[in-house]
Design a protein around this motif. Structure first.
Motif, short mmCIF file in Angstrom:
data_model
loop_
_atom_site.label_atom_id
_atom_site.label_comp_id
_atom_site.label_asym_id
_atom_site.label_seq_id
_atom_site.Cartn_x
_atom_site.Cartn_y
_atom_site.Cartn_z
N ALA A 286 0.76 -1.18 0.00
CA ALA A 286 0.09 -0.17 -0.08
C ALA A 286 0.91 1.25 0.08
O ALA A 286 0.45 2.16 -0.74
CB ALA A 286 -0.82 -0.12 1.19
N ALA A 287 1.77 1.32 0.70
CA ALA A 287 2.76 2.42 0.64
C ALA A 287 3.46 2.74 -0.60
O ALA A 287 3.90 3.63 -1.20
CB ALA A 287 3.91 2.10 1.91
N LEU A 288 3.95 1.40 -1.18
CA LEU A 288 4.47 1.61 -2.67
C LEU A 288 3.87 1.97 -3.68
O LEU A 288 4.17 2.83 -4.44
CB LEU A 288 5.40 0.04 -2.82
CG LEU A 288 6.09 -0.01 -4.08
CD1 LEU A 288 7.41 0.81 -4.02
CD2 LEU A 288 6.55 -1.47 -4.28
N PHE A 289 2.59 1.34 -3.73
CA PHE A 289 1.73 1.75 -4.99
C PHE A 289 0.80 2.89 -4.70
O PHE A 289 0.11 3.67 -5.71
CB PHE A 289 0.94 0.47 -5.38
CG PHE A 289 1.74 -0.53 -6.12
CD1 PHE A 289 2.38 -0.45 -7.43
CD2 PHE A 289 2.26 -1.62 -5.22
CE1 PHE A 289 3.13 -1.28 -7.89
CE2 PHE A 289 3.17 -2.46 -5.93
CZ PHE A 289 3.65 -2.28 -7.25
N LEU A 290 0.36 3.01 -3.31
CA LEU A 290 -0.65 4.25 -3.18
C LEU A 290 -0.15 5.27 -2.31
O LEU A 290 -0.92 6.34 -2.27
CB LEU A 290 -1.90 3.34 -2.29
CG LEU A 290 -2.59 2.28 -3.03
CD1 LEU A 290 -3.65 1.80 -1.99
CD2 LEU A 290 -3.19 2.67 -4.38
N GLY A 291 1.04 5.17 -2.07
CA GLY A 291 1.93 6.34 -1.43
C GLY A 291 1.18 6.71 0.22
O GLY A 291 1.28 7.68 0.82
N GLU A 292 0.57 5.31 0.77
CA GLU A 292 0.09 5.61 2.18
C GLU A 292 1.09 5.66 3.07
O GLU A 292 2.24 4.99 3.11
CB GLU A 292 -0.84 4.27 2.33
CG GLU A 292 -2.17 4.22 1.55
CD GLU A 292 -3.13 3.31 1.92
OE1 GLU A 292 -4.02 3.05 1.25
OE2 GLU A 292 -2.80 2.34 2.98
N THR A 293 1.00 6.66 3.84
CA THR A 293 1.89 6.96 4.91
C THR A 293 1.78 6.14 6.20
O THR A 293 0.61 5.84 6.79
CB THR A 293 2.04 8.50 5.50
OG1 THR A 293 0.66 8.82 6.03
CG2 THR A 293 2.43 9.38 4.26
N LEU A 294 2.80 5.51 6.91
CA LEU A 294 2.69 4.86 8.11
C LEU A 294 3.55 5.73 9.32
O LEU A 294 4.44 6.12 9.05
CB LEU A 294 3.28 3.41 7.89
CG LEU A 294 2.65 2.71 6.80
CD1 LEU A 294 3.55 1.39 6.63
CD2 LEU A 294 1.23 2.34 7.18
N GLY A 295 2.86 5.78 10.34
CA GLY A 295 3.57 6.18 11.55
C GLY A 295 4.26 5.25 12.20
O GLY A 295 4.31 4.03 11.81
N LEU A 296 4.98 5.70 13.34
CA LEU A 296 5.71 5.02 13.91
C LEU A 296 4.93 3.77 14.91
O LEU A 296 5.32 2.75 14.88
CB LEU A 296 6.67 5.52 15.09
CG LEU A 296 7.66 4.87 15.88
CD1 LEU A 296 8.57 3.95 15.28
CD2 LEU A 296 8.36 5.69 16.84
N THR A 297 3.84 4.25 15.27
CA THR A 297 2.73 3.45 15.86
C THR A 297 2.37 2.20 15.07
O THR A 297 2.21 1.09 15.49
CB THR A 297 1.47 4.30 16.30
OG1 THR A 297 2.18 5.35 17.31
CG2 THR A 297 0.67 3.19 17.22
N ASP A 298 2.30 2.56 13.66
CA ASP A 298 1.64 1.57 12.83
C ASP A 298 2.85 0.43 12.58
O ASP A 298 2.45 -0.52 12.65
CB ASP A 298 1.47 2.25 11.38
CG ASP A 298 0.14 3.09 11.58
OD1 ASP A 298 -0.73 2.55 12.11
OD2 ASP A 298 0.24 4.29 10.96
N VAL A 299 4.07 0.91 12.50
CA VAL A 299 5.13 -0.10 12.30
C VAL A 299 5.42 -0.84 13.56
O VAL A 299 5.37 -2.23 13.40
CB VAL A 299 6.44 0.88 11.86
CG1 VAL A 299 7.80 -0.21 11.93
CG2 VAL A 299 6.32 1.43 10.77
N VAL A 300 5.36 -0.28 14.51
CA VAL A 300 5.27 -1.09 15.93
C VAL A 300 4.38 -2.10 15.97
O VAL A 300 4.35 -3.28 16.09
CB VAL A 300 5.62 -0.20 17.26
CG1 VAL A 300 5.56 -1.15 18.35
CG2 VAL A 300 6.70 0.66 17.09
N GLY A 301 3.26 -1.78 15.78
CA GLY A 301 1.85 -2.54 15.73
C GLY A 301 2.04 -3.71 14.76
O GLY A 301 1.74 -4.91 15.10
N VAL A 302 2.44 -3.55 13.63
CA VAL A 302 2.47 -4.51 12.47
C VAL A 302 3.72 -5.67 13.20
O VAL A 302 3.21 -6.73 12.98
CB VAL A 302 2.87 -3.92 11.40
CG1 VAL A 302 3.55 -4.83 10.19
CG2 VAL A 302 1.82 -3.12 10.72
N VAL A 303 4.71 -5.21 13.67
CA VAL A 303 5.77 -5.93 14.29
C VAL A 303 5.01 -6.80 15.25
O VAL A 303 5.26 -8.01 15.35
CB VAL A 303 6.79 -5.31 14.58
CG1 VAL A 303 7.68 -6.44 15.48
CG2 VAL A 303 7.53 -4.47 13.50
#
Length: 321
Positions: A286-303
């Motif tokens: 989604a970030a690569l093709f749609l340019g959706e931005t991810l916050g630090l909370t999103d990254v930590v949550g995904v992990v």
């Protein structure tokens, strides 16, 4: 250890030790494991990419009508391939059950709700919620069906839902659309119900036929819903065409066939382990093709979610004796 008759120091019945050759069964198992890993990675990548292509489709066309047409085309192609492979419409009762339940719960409800939701919800968030399905399955199996869940699995459940809660809290604070969020959650619940209802029903052959027929079930239900609820307005462009063709052939047909084949080869529990990759792939695509931005909370949550899913699935695997 192999021995062969031969001569040694003049003795007519002397034996010499022969080095054993490679065990064919071990070689076959190694090839199978490598193939299963490749199929699992491919499935996770294709499955996760569906949210990005769906987000593009619903920006230019009505979601339920688009999805109904996608299922119709996927079903026609799937059944045609099945017939070409010599498969038949003669399914076992368990396979018919799987076909109907997956057609209703996975295709019409899970994907239908997600397509509608992604008119207002980002693809990355939808993929994260959908990726929590293995956690929901494990929780329901433990609470409803009284299935044993080891400590590692319990820890994984707590960890996984903690990650989901972390992301949800951040998105709610940022003003995410509650209606779309609710539809995504209901879709994940529908997929959980489908998974719990058809465990063990994918064996017995005719895999591609099952894939094709369940597409027809989803197409019919969504066509009725679209006729009743949607106004058909389409903005034709190359993005819509490419996204539609991709989602029809890759996540729609190929990923479903890979999943059923993988389950038949290594079992549902081991196959489901690959779901821990879905949060990573979903947000990355989604970030690569749609340019959706991810916050630090999103990254930590995904992990955290990925670690929880992996812990749950590993805890459900039987130890190798």
């Amino acid at each position: 250890m192999n021995f062969r008759k031969g001569r040694h120091c003049g003795g007519p019945f002397a034996f010499r030790v022969m080095h054993p050759g490679p065990d064919p069964s071990i070689q076959a198992e190694t090839v199978l494991n490598i193939r299963a890993i490749g199929m699992g990675l491919l499935f996770a990548l294709m499955w996760s990419s569906a949210f990005t292509s769906a987000r593009i489709i619903v920006a230019y066309a009505p979601p339920m009508a688009s999805l109904s047409l996608r299922f119709l085309l996927s079903g026609i192609i799937g059944v045609a391939i099945a017939l070409a492979l010599g498969q038949t419409f003669k399914l076992t009762p368990a396979q018919w059950k799987a076909t109907i339940i997956f057609g209703v719960c996975q295709n019409a409800l899970y994907l239908g709700l997600n397509f509608v939701a992604m008119q207002t919800v980002e693809a990355s968030l939808a993929s994260i919620i959908a990726s929590s399905m293995p956690l929901m399955v494990a929780f329901a199996g433990w609470v409803i069906f009284r299935e044993r869940l080891p400590r590692l699995g319990l820890a994984g459940l707590v960890l996984g839902f903690l990650g989901v809660g972390l992301i949800m809290g951040a998105r709610l604070g940022a003003g995410v659309d509650l209606y779309g969020l609710t539809l995504c959650v209901l879709g994940a619940v529908a997929l959980t119900v489908a998974t719990l209802s058809v465990r063990g029903a994918s064996s017995g052959g005719n895999v591609m036929m099952i894939v094709g027929l369940q597409m027809f079930v989803g197409a019919a239900l969504l066509a009725v819903a679209s006729a009743a609820l949607e106004t058909i307005e389409i903005t034709w462009n190359w993005q819509l065409i490419v996204a539609f063709l991709y989602t029809t052939l890759i996540p729609g047909l190929a990923a479903t066939w890979v999943w059923f084949t993988l389950v038949n080869q290594i079992g549902a529990v081991k196959a489901a382990t690959f779901h821990f990759l879905n949060p990573f792939f979903g947000v990355a695509i989604a970030a690569l093709f749609l340019g959706e931005t991810l916050g630090l909370t999103d990254v930590v949550g995904v992990v955290i979610i990925a670690a929880g899913i992996l812990a749950v699935q590993l805890s459900r695997q039987k130890p190798v004796v």
